[in-house]
Design an enzyme around this catalytic site. Structure first.
Site, PDB file in Angstrom:
ATOM      1  N   ILE A  75       0.265   3.100  -1.563  1.00 23.89           N
ATOM      2  CA  ILE A  75       1.190   1.983  -1.594  1.00 23.89           C
ATOM      3  C   ILE A  75       2.078   1.383  -2.921  1.00 23.89           C
ATOM      4  O   ILE A  75       2.932   1.093  -3.159  1.00 23.89           O
ATOM      5  CB  ILE A  75       1.696   1.123  -0.244  1.00 23.89           C
ATOM      6  CG1 ILE A  75       0.290  -0.007   0.049  1.00 23.89           C
ATOM      7  CG2 ILE A  75       1.397   1.935   1.092  1.00 23.89           C
ATOM      8  CD1 ILE A  75       1.006  -0.806   0.481  1.00 23.89           C
ATOM      9  N   ASP A  76       0.476   1.189  -3.869  1.00 24.97           N
ATOM     10  CA  ASP A  76       1.317   0.386  -4.900  1.00 24.97           C
ATOM     11  C   ASP A  76       1.581   1.183  -6.402  1.00 24.97           C
ATOM     12  O   ASP A  76       1.707   0.354  -7.131  1.00 24.97           O
ATOM     13  CB  ASP A  76      -0.361   0.022  -5.452  1.00 24.97           C
ATOM     14  CG  ASP A  76      -0.993  -1.518  -4.391  1.00 24.97           C
ATOM     15  OD1 ASP A  76      -0.248  -1.480  -3.374  1.00 24.97           O
ATOM     16  OD2 ASP A  76      -2.135  -1.317  -4.418  1.00 24.97           O
ATOM     17  N   THR A  98     -11.052   4.778  -4.973  1.00 23.56           N
ATOM     18  CA  THR A  98     -11.953   5.921  -5.023  1.00 23.56           C
ATOM     19  C   THR A  98     -11.927   6.697  -6.426  1.00 23.56           C
ATOM     20  O   THR A  98     -12.743   7.187  -6.167  1.00 23.56           O
ATOM     21  CB  THR A  98     -10.724   6.676  -4.195  1.00 23.56           C
ATOM     22  OG1 THR A  98     -10.472   5.424  -3.022  1.00 23.56           O
ATOM     23  CG2 THR A  98     -11.304   7.947  -3.738  1.00 23.56           C
ATOM     24  N   ASN A 114      -7.388   3.669  -6.424  1.00 22.67           N
ATOM     25  CA  ASN A 114      -7.863   3.466  -8.129  1.00 22.67           C
ATOM     26  C   ASN A 114      -9.671   3.519  -7.779  1.00 22.67           C
ATOM     27  O   ASN A 114      -9.919   4.337  -8.634  1.00 22.67           O
ATOM     28  CB  ASN A 114      -7.632   2.516  -8.818  1.00 22.67           C
ATOM     29  CG  ASN A 114      -6.280   2.409  -9.647  1.00 22.67           C
ATOM     30  OD1 ASN A 114      -6.347   2.896 -10.236  1.00 22.67           O
ATOM     31  ND2 ASN A 114      -4.604   1.646  -9.519  1.00 22.67           N
ATOM     32  N   ARG A 159      20.389 -20.162   4.969  1.00 22.14           N
ATOM     33  CA  ARG A 159      18.838 -19.935   4.035  1.00 22.14           C
ATOM     34  C   ARG A 159      18.293 -19.191   3.145  1.00 22.14           C
ATOM     35  O   ARG A 159      18.547 -17.877   2.192  1.00 22.14           O
ATOM     36  CB  ARG A 159      17.676 -19.737   4.953  1.00 22.14           C
ATOM     37  CG  ARG A 159      17.895 -20.337   6.047  1.00 22.14           C
ATOM     38  CD  ARG A 159      16.613 -19.603   7.026  1.00 22.14           C
ATOM     39  NE  ARG A 159      16.555 -21.368   8.798  1.00 22.14           N
ATOM     40  CZ  ARG A 159      15.901 -21.491   9.402  1.00 22.14           C
ATOM     41  NH1 ARG A 159      16.249 -20.083   9.819  1.00 22.14           N
ATOM     42  NH2 ARG A 159      16.277 -22.054  10.475  1.00 22.14           N
ATOM     43  N   GLN A 215       3.601  -2.813   6.089  1.00 19.91           N
ATOM     44  CA  GLN A 215       3.877  -1.460   4.677  1.00 19.91           C
ATOM     45  C   GLN A 215       3.779  -0.260   4.947  1.00 19.91           C
ATOM     46  O   GLN A 215       3.907   0.726   3.825  1.00 19.91           O
ATOM     47  CB  GLN A 215       3.919  -2.150   3.830  1.00 19.91           C
ATOM     48  CG  GLN A 215       5.467  -3.345   3.538  1.00 19.91           C
ATOM     49  CD  GLN A 215       4.898  -4.336   2.441  1.00 19.91           C
ATOM     50  OE1 GLN A 215       5.234  -4.278   1.230  1.00 19.91           O
ATOM     51  NE2 GLN A 215       3.930  -5.485   2.651  1.00 19.91           N
TER      52      GLN A 215
HETATM   53  O1  F6P Z   1      -4.126  -0.692  -2.092  1.00 18.13           O
HETATM   54  C1  F6P Z   1      -3.677  -1.168  -0.850  1.00 18.13           C
HETATM   55  C2  F6P Z   1      -3.608  -2.019  -0.708  1.00 18.13           C
HETATM   56  O2  F6P Z   1      -2.083  -1.673   0.643  1.00 18.13           O
HETATM   57  C3  F6P Z   1      -2.272  -3.514  -1.700  1.00 18.13           C
HETATM   58  O3  F6P Z   1      -1.371  -3.081  -1.504  1.00 18.13           O
HETATM   59  C4  F6P Z   1      -3.378  -4.391  -0.617  1.00 18.13           C
HETATM   60  O4  F6P Z   1      -3.554  -5.235  -1.835  1.00 18.13           O
HETATM   61  C5  F6P Z   1      -4.704  -4.273   0.018  1.00 18.13           C
HETATM   62  O5  F6P Z   1      -4.456  -2.605  -0.142  1.00 18.13           O
HETATM   63  C6  F6P Z   1      -4.690  -4.404   1.242  1.00 18.13           C
HETATM   64  O6  F6P Z   1      -5.867  -3.943   1.579  1.00 18.13           O
HETATM   65  P1  F6P Z   1      -6.430  -3.912   3.149  1.00 18.13           P
HETATM   66  O7  F6P Z   1      -5.795  -3.342   3.734  1.00 18.13           O
HETATM   67  O8  F6P Z   1      -8.210  -4.418   2.543  1.00 18.13           O
HETATM   68  O9  F6P Z   1      -6.369  -5.949   3.218  1.00 18.13           O
END
Ligand code: F6P
Length: 358
Positions: free
Chosen positions: A136-137, A115, A113, A172, A284
């Site tokens: 990944i979002d 970028t 976004n 758990r 992830q």
């Molecule tokens: O925008 C991708 C993302 O992986 C988000 O899911 C996460 O909140 C953020 O980047 C983490 O950012 P950074 O790699 O700067 O810690």
């Protein structure tokens, strides 16, 4: 001679190299020796500082399956782009200067976004820009899917699968915290795919009592464990109702490493059941792209090369109803694609008893 610069910006993800390879191969295939490709180092930072290198066709071989980005990346906040920094650097002017210095016909930008806001700014400044949607979002407007998303879903799902075996052994409650501050796509897809009992996403503020009730009723029915998939940006209904500034303060003063730890504490207090938190975090975003991400990035890359060949600038390659289409950068910039709360996925999940805390 056609000259094209490529940069990757923002957080990395799986599929960046595969997308880079796609556009490069598409260009070499059409132009042969009549194209020069410049790799710009560490995203917009490299364009600002004039750090780039002339690539060779063989540089784009063998990178299809490689994670990360061969060009490096960095976060350069959009809101600071027009701010002259302490050393007097005018970032926009420097980017335009280095674009001219490389004699580029086009700049290819791979990013999320933030970028895309800068990509649109550069297009408004008269540069020829085309882009591809990575994150990944999965929260980029104008495309049904972003690359990196499915690979991250696979990883987060695998985490939930593994947590299932240990959660059942110990009886758990487990929280798996997935990435996603503003959008819950990753948590939703991994939660559904991994069989989570509770899914909490930023788009649906949760009531902790509803979450606790769900766990208690599972226990009552003889289930000894419960799994929650919680987005890092999940928010309680009380906090969601606050005005923007107070909401930000409340989230900043959580007193826990993240929202999942607060929820875990509240669950443990209310149910007496041992509750643990697992945060896969940047895991992830790491490793090789899965088959689907290689599949779509190859298509995005080829489509991007086509846009350059046709001199159709100012577009992002989006995937809409299974087809790659050009989407104007001006429409993409500044918008967020959230999970619709009336989405079919949420409805199906609720139909099988998954709790969203609402
Ligand atoms: O925008 C991708 C993302 O992986 C988000 O899911 C996460 O909140 C953020 O980047 C983490 O950012 P950074 O790699 O700067 O810690």
């Amino acid at each position: 001679m056609k000259r094209v610069g490529i940069l990757t910006s923002g957080g990395d993800c799986q599929g960046l190299n595969s997308a880079i390879r796609g556009v490069a191969k598409g260009l070499y295939e059409y132009y042969g020796k009549k194209v020069e490709i410049y790799g710009i180092i560490d995203g917009y930072k490299g364009l600002i500082n004039g750090e780039y290198k002339l690539m060779k066709p063989e540089d784009f071989s063998g990178i299809l399956t490689r994670g990360g980005t061969v060009f490096g990346t960095s976060r350069q906040p959009f809101k600071l782009m027009r701010v002259i920094d302490e050393s007097g650097v005018d970032k926009v002017a420097e980017m335009k200067k280095h674009y001219a210095e490389m004699k580029l016909d086009c700049l290819v930008v791979l990013g999320g976004n933030g970028t895309h806001k800068t990509a649109n700014l550069l297009a408004e400044e008269g540069l020829n820009v085309v882009s591809m949607p990575k994150t990944i979002d999965n929260d980029i407007w104008g495309t049904d899917v972003t690359f990196g998303f499915q690979s991250a879903v696979d990883i987060a799902t695998n985490v939930i699968d593994c947590i299932h075996t240990t959660a059942t052994s110990h009886g758990r409650v487990f929280i798996v915290e997935c990435m996603g501050h503003k959008a819950g796509w990753l948590t939703l897809h991994a939660g559904v795919a991994g069989g989570a009992d509770v899914i909490l996403i930023p788009e649906i503020p949760y009531h902790i009592d509803k979450v606790i009730d769900c766990i208690k009723s599972r226990t009552k029915s003889g289930k000894t464990f419960s799994i929650l998939a919680v987005a890092e940006g999940a928010v309680s209904a009380e906090i969601a109702e606050l005005p923007k500034k107070q909401k930000k303060e409340a989230m900043a003063n959580l007193m826990y490493p993240s929202i999942s730890y607060k929820i875990a504490h509240e669950i443990e207090e209310a149910t007496g059941q041992e509750t643990r938190v697992t945060v896969p975090g940047h895991f992830q975003r790491g490793g090789s792209p899965d088959a689907y991400d290689r599949f779509i990035t190859t298509q995005f890359g080829a489509a991007c090369a086509k846009l350059i060949i046709k001199e159709k600038y100012g577009f992002m390659t989006g995937m809409v109803n299974g087809k790659v289409v050009p989407v104007p950068l001006s429409e993409v910039a500044g918008k967020l694609k959230s999970v619709p709360t009336d989405s079919k996925i949420i409805k199906a999940a609720k139909d099988i008893g998954i709790c969203f805390g609402d």
